[in-house]
Design an enzyme around this catalytic site. Structure first.
Site, PDB file in Angstrom:
ATOM      1  N   SER A 111      39.363 -29.110   0.408  1.00 55.37           N
ATOM      2  CA  SER A 111      38.995 -30.337   1.102  1.00 55.37           C
ATOM      3  C   SER A 111      40.224 -31.217   1.205  1.00 55.37           C
ATOM      4  O   SER A 111      41.072 -31.233   0.307  1.00 55.37           O
ATOM      5  CB  SER A 111      37.884 -31.067   0.342  1.00 55.37           C
ATOM      6  N   HIS A 168      10.024 -18.169  -0.437  1.00 55.65           N
ATOM      7  CA  HIS A 168       9.727 -19.504   0.093  1.00 55.65           C
ATOM      8  C   HIS A 168      10.544 -20.570  -0.652  1.00 55.65           C
ATOM      9  O   HIS A 168      10.139 -21.730  -0.723  1.00 55.65           O
ATOM     10  CB  HIS A 168       8.232 -19.827  -0.004  1.00 55.65           C
TER      11      HIS A 168
END
Length: 480
Positions: free
Chosen positions: A313, A189
């Protein structure tokens, strides 16, 4: 000097030069353009040209099968030389053959009929023009198509997709073995949970993928050759004395396929739906691998090895993006979109025949192409990873609260053994650890004050998050 005649210029309605008019073909889709090199092996099995070559092969083998078995009176076995020349039509099938077939089809407006005429043109050179009527004997187009598609898909899976997928799983297995004992904090979780090892988690992935590969490897590729509605009506009317079921079964099985004795005009395609569901399931598991690896990269568990000259990038020089895994995600989703559609539509056909499968099946290569591209990207992405063991260790060392499970279970065992003061172990650990960080000193202080038996206390005081991995490293052996 002679006057130069300017070539006609084609433009789009917006006034731009029309790229479609380029002398060199420009691909519409990425698999035939940007990613062509990654999926090129599939062209030999799942392209339109490969389909036509397989159609030629099926027609040729049917002719040889009928003559070798003396099925039709007056058409006995061919000589070995004649058979070799007939099969040469298949082995010598090339770009010129593709062009010729297209020219014939432009007249017939029927792809399988074009194949029949293409073969018939070559029989005189072999000295068997008297057998022209035996080309496509008793067959409907689907007799040839279903077998051709089965051969193409079988070849693509067994010779291209399965080897690539298997190699990827072997790569993951090697990573699992190498990292079998590297402790790692689990997250259930999204929250810190009982530690594991990196190798065991990779082994889980490999085990899941291997189960799907095993299913794919056991695929039955079905085929039929029983006429216009699956009744052998024309066969029996023309040659009533032949055992046409035996002839059909031996032919289909001789092609390396599984004979389907009960069909309408079409082979029902159920085997295709089964196969595509298995491949799609492999894809979905691999998609989960991509998202997990991407997440591990984002928290620093893996370092990406920079490629010299590569740019992460256009504006941020520091970045090394996990593009291989992102690219794979997208291609797996596209592949599954097609595989799911194929599996749903191919199992339905109106009454004895409709042609929806004709267009659908032409996208089989695209579905496998996107899966193969994803497999290639994941393999390349994994090769560019380096395990940051110090990051994994630091993460474990800041999450001592994960030992709460071990402590309360030891307390339960102690209570069962009759040790006093072990009441409410879960609640006591919950009060200590829930929603808060506990360091080594606080945890060991807590353990020392519990009143455990000497042996149990010693075990827990020696325990650290990095050592609380159970038999995780041993579980990797299941891959063997």
């Amino acid at each position: 000097m002679p006057e130069t005649v300017a070539a006609a210029v084609t433009r789009t309605p917006s006034g731009r030069l029309a790229l479609a008019a380029s002398p060199e073909p420009i691909a519409l889709g990425p698999l035939d353009g940007r990613y062509q090199s990654a999926v090129a092996p599939l062209v030999d099995y799942l392209s339109e040209a490969a389909l036509n070559r397989d159609r030629v092969a099926v027609e040729v083998e049917w002719l040889i099968h009928l003559t070798n078995n003396n099925v039709l009176p007056g058409a006995g076995p061919l000589t070995p030389e004649q058979q070799e020349k007939l099969r040469g039509i298949v082995t010598e099938f090339d770009a010129g053959s593709v062009t010729e077939l297209a020219e014939i089809e432009a007249v017939t407006v029927h792809d399988v009929k074009a194949v029949e005429y293409y073969i018939a043109r070559r029989l005189p050179a072999i000295g068997i023009e008297n057998l022209t009527a035996m080309v496509h004997f008793g067959c409907t187009s689907e007799d040839i198509n279903n077998l051709s598609y089965a051969l193409g898909v079988k070849g693509a899976v067994e010779e291209v997709w399965l080897p690539a997928a298997s190699a990827l799983v072997k790569q993951i297995e090697a990573m699992a073995e190498e990292n079998r004992a590297v402790p790692m904090l689990s997250r259930t979780h999204g929250q810190p949970a009982t530690p594991t090892t990196l190798g065991k988690e990779l082994a889980v992935i490999a085990h899941r993928l291997n189960r799907q590969l095993d299913r794919v490897s056991k695929t039955q590729y079905l085929g039929k050759i029983n006429g216009a509605t699956g009744t052998y009506a024309a066969h029996v009317a023309s040659v009533p004395g032949a055992d046409w079921q035996a002839v059909a079964q031996s032919f289909v099985e001789g092609l390396g396929l599984t004979w389907n004795p009960l069909t309408t005009q079409i082979e029902s395609h159920d085997w295709q739906a089964e196969l595509y569901a298995d491949v799609a399931r492999f894809n979905r598991i691999l998609h989960n691998v991509c998202t997990d690896i991407w997440s591990y990269i984002s928290i620093g568990y893996f370092r990406q090895i920079p490629v010299a000259g590569a740019t992460g990038s256009s504006t941020m020089p520091h970045k090394v993006n996990p593009i291989r895994f992102e690219n794979a995600e997208a291609n797996l989703e596209i592949s599954n979109g097609l595989l799911d559609t194929l599996g749903a539509t191919l199992v339905t056909s109106r009454w004895q025949r409709d042609l929806t499968d004709s267009s659908s099946q032409r996208n089989i290569g695209v579905a496998f192409g996107h899966s193969l591209l994803a497999i290639s990207n994941v393999a390349k992405g994994l090769k560019a990873l380096d395990v940051a063991e110090e990051v994994l260790a630091a993460d474990l060392d800041t999450n001592w609260e994960v030992l709460g499970e071990a402590i309360q279970m030891v307390m339960r065992a102690e209570a069962i053994a009759g040790v006093e003061g072990m009441e409410n172990p879960y609640e006591r650990l919950k009060d200590l650890t829930r929603g808060q960080r506990v360091d080594a000193a606080r945890m060991q202080e807590f353990v020392s004050g519990l009143g455990l038996s000497p042996g149990a206390e010693a075990r827990l005081l020696a325990l650290t998050p990095g050592k609380y991995t159970g038999i995780a490293s041993q579980l990797v052996d299941h891959l063997k």
